[in-house]
Motif scaffolding. Sequence first.
Motif, PDB file in Angstrom:
ATOM      1  N   LYS A 267      -0.908 -32.551  22.334  1.00 34.94           N
ATOM      2  CA  LYS A 267      -0.044 -31.946  21.514  1.00 34.94           C
ATOM      3  C   LYS A 267      -0.524 -32.346  20.075  1.00 34.94           C
ATOM      4  N   ILE A 268      -0.095 -31.333  19.165  1.00 35.59           N
ATOM      5  CA  ILE A 268      -0.314 -31.670  17.591  1.00 35.59           C
ATOM      6  C   ILE A 268       0.807 -31.503  16.747  1.00 35.59           C
ATOM      7  N   PHE A 269       1.351 -32.596  16.070  1.00 37.83           N
ATOM      8  CA  PHE A 269       2.508 -32.774  15.193  1.00 37.83           C
ATOM      9  C   PHE A 269       1.954 -32.405  13.937  1.00 37.83           C
ATOM     10  N   TYR A 270       3.028 -31.597  13.325  1.00 38.56           N
ATOM     11  CA  TYR A 270       2.995 -31.408  11.762  1.00 38.56           C
ATOM     12  C   TYR A 270       4.120 -32.158  11.225  1.00 38.56           C
ATOM     13  N   LEU A 271       3.956 -33.300  10.556  1.00 38.94           N
ATOM     14  CA  LEU A 271       4.746 -34.158  10.162  1.00 38.94           C
ATOM     15  C   LEU A 271       4.911 -34.192   8.520  1.00 38.94           C
ATOM     16  N   ILE A 272       6.378 -34.326   8.335  1.00 39.73           N
ATOM     17  CA  ILE A 272       6.663 -34.211   6.790  1.00 39.73           C
ATOM     18  C   ILE A 272       7.744 -35.686   6.458  1.00 39.73           C
ATOM     19  N   LYS A 273       7.505 -36.267   5.192  1.00 39.71           N
ATOM     20  CA  LYS A 273       8.388 -37.404   5.082  1.00 39.71           C
ATOM     21  C   LYS A 273       9.818 -36.678   4.735  1.00 39.71           C
ATOM     22  N   PRO A 274      10.598 -37.799   5.146  1.00 37.82           N
ATOM     23  CA  PRO A 274      12.174 -37.502   4.711  1.00 37.82           C
ATOM     24  C   PRO A 274      12.460 -38.009   3.526  1.00 37.82           C
ATOM     25  N   THR A 275      11.617 -37.392   2.506  1.00 31.87           N
ATOM     26  CA  THR A 275      12.356 -37.861   0.967  1.00 31.87           C
ATOM     27  C   THR A 275      13.549 -37.028   0.702  1.00 31.87           C
ATOM     28  N   PRO A 276      14.214 -37.652  -0.112  1.00 32.50           N
ATOM     29  CA  PRO A 276      15.600 -36.859  -0.732  1.00 32.50           C
ATOM     30  C   PRO A 276      15.265 -35.120  -0.799  1.00 32.50           C
ATOM     31  N   ALA A 277      14.028 -35.083  -1.625  1.00 33.55           N
ATOM     32  CA  ALA A 277      13.711 -33.584  -2.209  1.00 33.55           C
ATOM     33  C   ALA A 277      13.440 -32.798  -0.727  1.00 33.55           C
ATOM     34  N   ASN A 278      12.552 -33.615   0.260  1.00 36.36           N
ATOM     35  CA  ASN A 278      12.236 -32.681   1.352  1.00 36.36           C
ATOM     36  C   ASN A 278      13.407 -32.606   2.208  1.00 36.36           C
ATOM     37  N   LEU A 279      14.471 -33.306   2.263  1.00 33.10           N
ATOM     38  CA  LEU A 279      15.456 -33.362   3.086  1.00 33.10           C
ATOM     39  C   LEU A 279      16.299 -32.108   2.548  1.00 33.10           C
ATOM     40  N   ALA A 280      16.576 -31.882   1.322  1.00 38.82           N
ATOM     41  CA  ALA A 280      17.302 -31.045   0.450  1.00 38.82           C
ATOM     42  C   ALA A 280      16.546 -29.578   1.084  1.00 38.82           C
ATOM     43  N   LEU A 281      15.329 -29.665   0.942  1.00 41.51           N
ATOM     44  CA  LEU A 281      14.524 -28.251   1.150  1.00 41.51           C
ATOM     45  C   LEU A 281      14.570 -28.015   2.499  1.00 41.51           C
ATOM     46  N   TYR A 282      14.641 -28.987   3.477  1.00 49.36           N
ATOM     47  CA  TYR A 282      15.040 -28.658   4.843  1.00 49.36           C
ATOM     48  C   TYR A 282      16.213 -28.002   5.160  1.00 49.36           C
ATOM     49  N   CYS A 303       2.183 -31.729   4.122  1.00 50.43           N
ATOM     50  CA  CYS A 303       2.535 -31.660   5.595  1.00 50.43           C
ATOM     51  C   CYS A 303       1.303 -31.996   6.260  1.00 50.43           C
ATOM     52  N   TYR A 304       1.477 -33.309   7.123  1.00 51.12           N
ATOM     53  CA  TYR A 304       0.465 -33.943   7.684  1.00 51.12           C
ATOM     54  C   TYR A 304       0.168 -33.388   9.362  1.00 51.12           C
ATOM     55  N   LYS A 305      -0.993 -33.108   9.468  1.00 51.48           N
ATOM     56  CA  LYS A 305      -1.456 -32.601  10.890  1.00 51.48           C
ATOM     57  C   LYS A 305      -1.776 -34.056  11.615  1.00 51.48           C
ATOM     58  N   CYS A 306      -1.245 -34.418  12.896  1.00 51.00           N
ATOM     59  CA  CYS A 306      -1.503 -35.485  13.694  1.00 51.00           C
ATOM     60  C   CYS A 306      -1.919 -34.776  15.166  1.00 51.00           C
ATOM     61  N   VAL A 307      -3.073 -35.144  15.822  1.00 48.02           N
ATOM     62  CA  VAL A 307      -3.478 -34.704  16.991  1.00 48.02           C
ATOM     63  C   VAL A 307      -3.060 -35.772  17.998  1.00 48.02           C
ATOM     64  N   VAL A 308      -2.255 -35.600  18.898  1.00 52.52           N
ATOM     65  CA  VAL A 308      -1.895 -36.641  19.906  1.00 52.52           C
ATOM     66  C   VAL A 308      -2.533 -36.217  21.285  1.00 52.52           C
ATOM     67  N   PRO A 309      -3.685 -36.936  21.657  1.00 54.94           N
ATOM     68  CA  PRO A 309      -4.390 -36.329  23.009  1.00 54.94           C
ATOM     69  C   PRO A 309      -4.085 -37.145  24.148  1.00 54.94           C
ATOM     70  N   GLN A 310      -4.514 -37.027  25.304  1.00 51.89           N
ATOM     71  CA  GLN A 310      -4.074 -37.594  26.644  1.00 51.89           C
ATOM     72  C   GLN A 310      -3.971 -38.969  26.331  1.00 51.89           C
ATOM     73  N   GLY A 311      -2.896 -39.784  27.084  1.00 51.34           N
ATOM     74  CA  GLY A 311      -3.125 -41.262  27.205  1.00 51.34           C
ATOM     75  C   GLY A 311      -2.459 -41.796  25.802  1.00 51.34           C
ATOM     76  N   THR A 312      -2.313 -41.303  24.740  1.00 49.63           N
ATOM     77  CA  THR A 312      -1.822 -41.766  23.437  1.00 49.63           C
ATOM     78  C   THR A 312      -0.253 -41.600  23.243  1.00 49.63           C
ATOM     79  N   THR A 313       0.376 -42.617  22.824  1.00 53.71           N
ATOM     80  CA  THR A 313       1.794 -42.701  22.556  1.00 53.71           C
ATOM     81  C   THR A 313       1.996 -42.640  20.975  1.00 53.71           C
ATOM     82  N   LEU A 314       2.783 -41.808  20.579  1.00 52.75           N
ATOM     83  CA  LEU A 314       3.441 -41.797  19.279  1.00 52.75           C
ATOM     84  C   LEU A 314       4.877 -42.075  19.079  1.00 52.75           C
ATOM     85  N   LEU A 315       5.128 -42.857  17.880  1.00 55.28           N
ATOM     86  CA  LEU A 315       6.598 -43.178  17.491  1.00 55.28           C
ATOM     87  C   LEU A 315       6.873 -42.845  16.277  1.00 55.28           C
ATOM     88  N   VAL A 316       8.016 -41.635  16.250  1.00 57.62           N
ATOM     89  CA  VAL A 316       8.214 -41.068  15.194  1.00 57.62           C
ATOM     90  C   VAL A 316       9.656 -41.880  14.593  1.00 57.62           C
TER      91      VAL A 316
END
Length: 606
Positions: A267-282, A303-316
């Motif tokens: 899976k590929i995650f596209y991640l964006i920080k929850p800053t006040p400005a970004n939350l307002a835009l969202y 916007c950050y791209k994070c590749v999560v391959p097999q056997g990997t755990t991601l905490l968001v």
Amino acid sequence: MAAAPLYCVCRQPYDVSRFMIECDICKDWFHGSCVQVEEHHAVDIDVYHCPNCDVVQGPSLMKKRNNWHRHDYTEPDDGSKPVQAGTPVFIKELQNRTFASGEEILMRMKGEQVTPKYLERHGFNYPIVITEMEGLGLKLPPPTFSVKDVEQYVGGNKVIDVIDVARQADSKMKLSEFIKYFTKPHRPKVLNLISLEFSDTKMSELVEVPDVAQKMSWVENYWPDDSFFPKPFVQKYCLMGVKDSYTDFHIDFGGTSVWYHVLWGEKIFYLIKPTPANLALYEAWSSSPNQSEVFFGDKVDKCYKCVVPQGTTLLVPTGWIHAVLTSQDCMAFGGNFLHNLNIGMQLRCYEMERRLKTPDLFKFPYFEAICWYVAKNLLETLKELREDNCPPPTYLVQGVKALISALRTWLKREVTEPSSEVPDHIRPNHLIKELTKEIRYLEEEPVGGSKPVKSQGSGCGLPSGSNGCPATRSTLERLCQARRARRAARRLREQQRHAPKVPSNLDILERHTREVLRRLEVGPLEEDAAFCAKVHGKLNKVSTASAAAESLDDNHLRLMLVNGRIISRDMRRPGGSPVKTEGERSPVARPTKELRGREVGEDTRQ
């Protein structure tokens, strides 16, 4: 009364929970499952012929595809309409885009390092990637576990929600049908399954969530067993997506933090920080009419791209805005959890959901109810820390402040929108008042005359170092043990306070006396069978009526007839002075109906 109309070849009445389709020839309605038409297939049919009509009219007519970049692929492609999220053209463009590297914001850690103690000290504000699972506490099936195994453990008849990725629309189907689709070499469309919560199935035994999610979870720590509301199950999801499955940008419900583990695939995650400005835009993007035509990653600075391959755990962490692309067939497990570290952000996300009018189906179940349970427990925590002369960590103080503000808002909202999730045994105004008092105490009279410690806390929830807190491990352990003992004692007193009172011999004797008085003075009353059973049960210990008039072991009382009235005399007192019963506190004259009614009401309240 007229009988309910019957439909379909099965001749059953209408059932709102089952998908049905209308024949365009005979105008009769049919269950999709009875005529082998899945809900996601129905949108592709232009003219439907039921099994009876297609004998004469021929097979159903399908819609004609005119484009590959719009949710409605029948729209004429004049080149003027923009690409919409999830379509084949969108997926191809997404894969060719350039993004900031996820390594800029990812924290790479070993499983044994990711503990509540670590997150309390350093915060949980950036995504964490774990490739070495030892010590994480995560238990999963082996990588050979297949989608057919999921069907075996969960049951093929379970109805699930699947997403038609090209249309970004939900539809329902049986798990067995989805598995059949997943295992076919040719798939006419892209379907994605991300909402299969399996806590109530046999598959739950194969999965244990990471220790850090289990130990920090509000549901696991604060949800009472006797709650009127059903316990939320959001900790165990199985996600099965075929290649090119896509979920557009979102914040997980209630601002929950999330754990994901890719069992096989990628899976590929596209991640964006929850800053006040970004939350307002969202929020503005989420409520815009052309949301599907605008790639949200283009509206923010990074916007950050994070590749999560097999056997990997991601905490968001809480509030992170993210989209997910399944780059190859994939099975993943995941779960959501609320916690104490980012209470303010969780509440902000929940209020955003309300403003966006998010359907209840896509919100955290009973979010407000669990906040009341948390508030009650955090009040106890703050009191214990104050008794220990130890200031709470800053994240907890800030979280309680945000919680107080939210609880007040919800109470005011009850006047115009009565949909209360306040648990029955909680006094909301009193709870808010007590929490406010604890915060005021911290701000006006901090321990040792200094401000609250800015440390993120220690493993036992207490800050270490100076400011009145013992720094040595042995002292902290003794302090934690003392806190646990006081908490257990307080809970025991709480249980005893709410436990039904068992009447003593004296209570039953007094009630018996009042009952006899009523019968003597106002005539016979209808007997209460439950009451008589209790009285006879107590008095049957004495063999005869004369023995009942003798001294009782429990209370040394004797019933005597004086001037036509029954009184009880305590034989232990000098001269055997009479003891007044509750009935004697009222006038001697014959009671009125009003008086008798009031006495009965008092008995009920007891």
